[in-house]
Structures are given as C-alpha cells and as structure tokens.
Write a protein that holds these residues in place. Structure first.
Motif, PDB file in Angstrom:
ATOM      1  N   ASN A  78     -12.983   7.846   4.461  1.00 17.49           N
ATOM      2  CA  ASN A  78     -14.106   6.971   4.142  1.00 17.49           C
ATOM      3  C   ASN A  78     -13.942   6.315   2.777  1.00 17.49           C
ATOM      4  OD1 ASN A  78     -15.546   7.551   6.574  1.00 17.49           O
ATOM      5  ND2 ASN A  78     -16.131   9.533   5.684  1.00 17.49           N
ATOM      6  N   GLU A  79     -12.898   6.679   2.069  1.00 13.86           N
ATOM      7  CA  GLU A  79     -12.555   6.047   0.805  1.00 13.86           C
ATOM      8  C   GLU A  79     -11.159   5.447   0.935  1.00 13.86           C
ATOM      9  OE1 GLU A  79     -12.903   8.914  -2.295  1.00 13.86           O
ATOM     10  OE2 GLU A  79     -15.049   9.261  -1.973  1.00 13.86           O
ATOM     11  N   LYS A  80     -10.782   4.604  -0.009  1.00 11.71           N
ATOM     12  CA  LYS A  80      -9.464   3.972   0.041  1.00 11.71           C
ATOM     13  C   LYS A  80      -8.381   5.056   0.030  1.00 11.71           C
ATOM     14  CE  LYS A  80      -9.244   0.290  -2.324  1.00 11.71           C
ATOM     15  NZ  LYS A  80      -9.198  -0.605  -3.497  1.00 11.71           N
ATOM     16  N   PHE A  81      -7.483   4.989   1.003  1.00  9.72           N
ATOM     17  CA  PHE A  81      -6.480   6.041   1.145  1.00  9.72           C
ATOM     18  C   PHE A  81      -5.103   5.452   1.428  1.00  9.72           C
ATOM     19  CE2 PHE A  81      -8.097   5.324   5.473  1.00  9.72           C
ATOM     20  CZ  PHE A  81      -6.916   5.168   6.186  1.00  9.72           C
ATOM     21  N   ASP A 138       0.876  -1.545  -5.594  1.00 13.53           N
ATOM     22  CA  ASP A 138      -0.133  -2.607  -5.588  1.00 13.53           C
ATOM     23  C   ASP A 138      -0.846  -2.691  -4.241  1.00 13.53           C
ATOM     24  OD1 ASP A 138       0.440  -3.170  -8.175  1.00 13.53           O
ATOM     25  OD2 ASP A 138       1.337  -5.128  -7.825  1.00 13.53           O
ATOM     26  N   ILE A 139      -0.111  -2.495  -3.153  1.00 11.41           N
ATOM     27  CA  ILE A 139      -0.735  -2.496  -1.828  1.00 11.41           C
ATOM     28  C   ILE A 139      -1.805  -1.409  -1.757  1.00 11.41           C
ATOM     29  CG2 ILE A 139      -0.343  -1.893   0.595  1.00 11.41           C
ATOM     30  CD1 ILE A 139       2.372  -3.317   0.371  1.00 11.41           C
ATOM     31  N   ALA A 140      -1.451  -0.202  -2.211  1.00  6.82           N
ATOM     32  CA  ALA A 140      -2.378   0.923  -2.130  1.00  6.82           C
ATOM     33  C   ALA A 140      -3.583   0.744  -3.054  1.00  6.82           C
ATOM     34  CB  ALA A 140      -1.654   2.222  -2.466  1.00  6.82           C
ATOM     35  N   GLU A 141      -3.432  -0.030  -4.118  1.00  6.01           N
ATOM     36  CA  GLU A 141      -4.560  -0.314  -5.001  1.00  6.01           C
ATOM     37  C   GLU A 141      -5.587  -1.213  -4.316  1.00  6.01           C
ATOM     38  OE1 GLU A 141      -3.456  -1.973  -8.719  1.00  6.01           O
ATOM     39  OE2 GLU A 141      -2.358  -0.196  -9.405  1.00  6.01           O
ATOM     40  N   PHE A 155       3.513   8.118  -4.316  1.00  9.30           N
ATOM     41  CA  PHE A 155       2.077   8.390  -4.319  1.00  9.30           C
ATOM     42  C   PHE A 155       1.749   9.869  -4.537  1.00  9.30           C
ATOM     43  CE2 PHE A 155       2.628   4.562  -1.707  1.00  9.30           C
ATOM     44  CZ  PHE A 155       1.857   3.677  -2.442  1.00  9.30           C
ATOM     45  N   ALA A 156       2.668  10.590  -5.133  1.00  9.60           N
ATOM     46  CA  ALA A 156       2.474  12.032  -5.339  1.00  9.60           C
ATOM     47  C   ALA A 156       1.194  12.335  -6.109  1.00  9.60           C
ATOM     48  CB  ALA A 156       3.677  12.622  -6.065  1.00  9.60           C
TER      49      ALA A 156
END
Length: 213
Positions: free
Chosen positions: A4-7, A110-113, A128-129
């Motif tokens: 439910n949050e950015k993952f 940047d994509i994951a941000e 992403f550790a």
C-alpha cells in the motif's frame, strides 16, 4: 513489504527457471511496471544516458520523469529486438563497464523513487538493500527443467542449451562478485527463495502474492 506504499520488488533468477515470466505476471497482478535489463538498455540507448546526463535532465526539466516514462512504450518495442539479438548468450553481463553499471544503478534508483515496480536482474538485491520497502526474491529451478526450457525457448540442442546455461551462470556470478562483492547464491541476500520444481509461473506468482499479503 507494504504494497500500500511505494515499493520495489527485485527478482534474481537462474537462466531457464522462468523467473522473468514470474516477474511479469507478478507485475500484472500488482498493477506496476516490470523492468529488466533489456528495457533498461533500451532506455539508456533512447536517451543516450549517463549518470551526468540523468542529473542534467532532472535539472533542466521539472517534468523529467513524465518525459522519461513516455519513453517506456518505445523502449518496450526496442527490447523485443534486443532480446532476439542477445538472448542466447546474455551478453550484457559480459559487456558491462563500470560507467554502464553506475548508469544502470542510477536509472533503477530513480525509477524506484518515482513509482512502485518490479525489477529482474541488474543487481537489484544489492542496489535496493537499504530501501525501506523492498522485497528481494531468488528464483531457481532443477537443472533438467532449465535445460528443457532453454532448448524450447532458444530452439537449441540439449548440448547447446547446457553450454549456454553454464556460460550464463558463470557470467552472472562474475557480475555479482564484481559489483556486489557477494555470490548471487548467498541466500542472505533474499527475503524469499523459490524453486520452480513442479510449479508453473502462475503458481509461483500467486505464491509470492500470498507471501506479500
């Protein structure tokens, strides 16, 4: 991981395991984009990206991500041709330079941000550790299953398929050793390790969904 949050979910997989297909199916179930090395390569080439160019783009254009995301569709088309050219030998792991690695790492970060996503390969477990909402998965399969899948996908003889698997395994291990200073088989790098033995890609995607819930 909280969906439910950015993952970000990263999937490391053995050639011939079906792990990439699992990633695509999982992305569809979660309603997020799926990124792999072919797509990252296509995006790099479309924008002629380096770490410096990414920062320049962000500095010049407040809507830089919207522009970058628009390239996704074109990159998707480009990666199909890219796969046709290199899929048998998986050459990018051999050709990666330090600068290319830095650029790929920057693109992934940047994509994951900006959005939730699923990423296969490209040392995602290491990149992403320290991500606050990251799940890392390793997907493996028995050797015979891998051989049969590569034979079918690449239209190769058994001997050729075995040679491709052996070569790619070595290349990927060297890649992980060089840039992550670990082994891709070290289970401490993952939250979930799955064997495809006796399972379909849909079953494994459902299994991961259950784990997430």
């Amino acid at each position: 991981m909280n969906k439910n949050e950015k993952f970000v979910i990263t999937i490391n997989r053995e050639l011939g395991s079906g792990g990439r297909t699992v990633g695509e199916k999982l992305a569809a179930k979660l309603g997020v984009r799926f990124y792999d090395k072919a797509l990252i390569k296509a995006l790099e080439e479309k924008y002629n990206l380096t770490v410096e160019e990414i920062e320049n783009l962000k500095g010049r254009n407040h809507s830089w991500w919207a522009e970058f995301a628009r390239g996704f569709i074109l990159a998707e088309k480009s990666k199909a041709m890219y796969y046709n050219e290199i899929s048998a030998l998986d050459e990018p792991d051999v050709l990666t330079t330090d600068e290319m690695y830095k650029t790929e790492k920057k693109i992934l970060s940047d994509i994951a941000e900006e959005e939730s996503c699923i990423i296969t390969g490209r040392l995602g477990f290491s990149v992403f550790a320290n991500h606050p909402n990251h799940m890392s998965i390793l997907i493996q399969a028995p050797m015979e299953q891998r051989i049969q899948r590569v034979m079918k996908k690449q239209m190769l003889s058994r001997e050729a398929a075995e040679e491709v698997i052996k070569k790619v395994d070595k290349m990927r291990e060297r890649y992980v050793n060089k840039y992550a200073k670990t082994s891709r088989y070290d289970t401490r790098n993952y939250d979930l390790v799955i064997s495809m033995a006796g399972h379909t890609e849909d079953e494994v995607a459902d299994l991961i969904m259950q784990y997430i819930k």
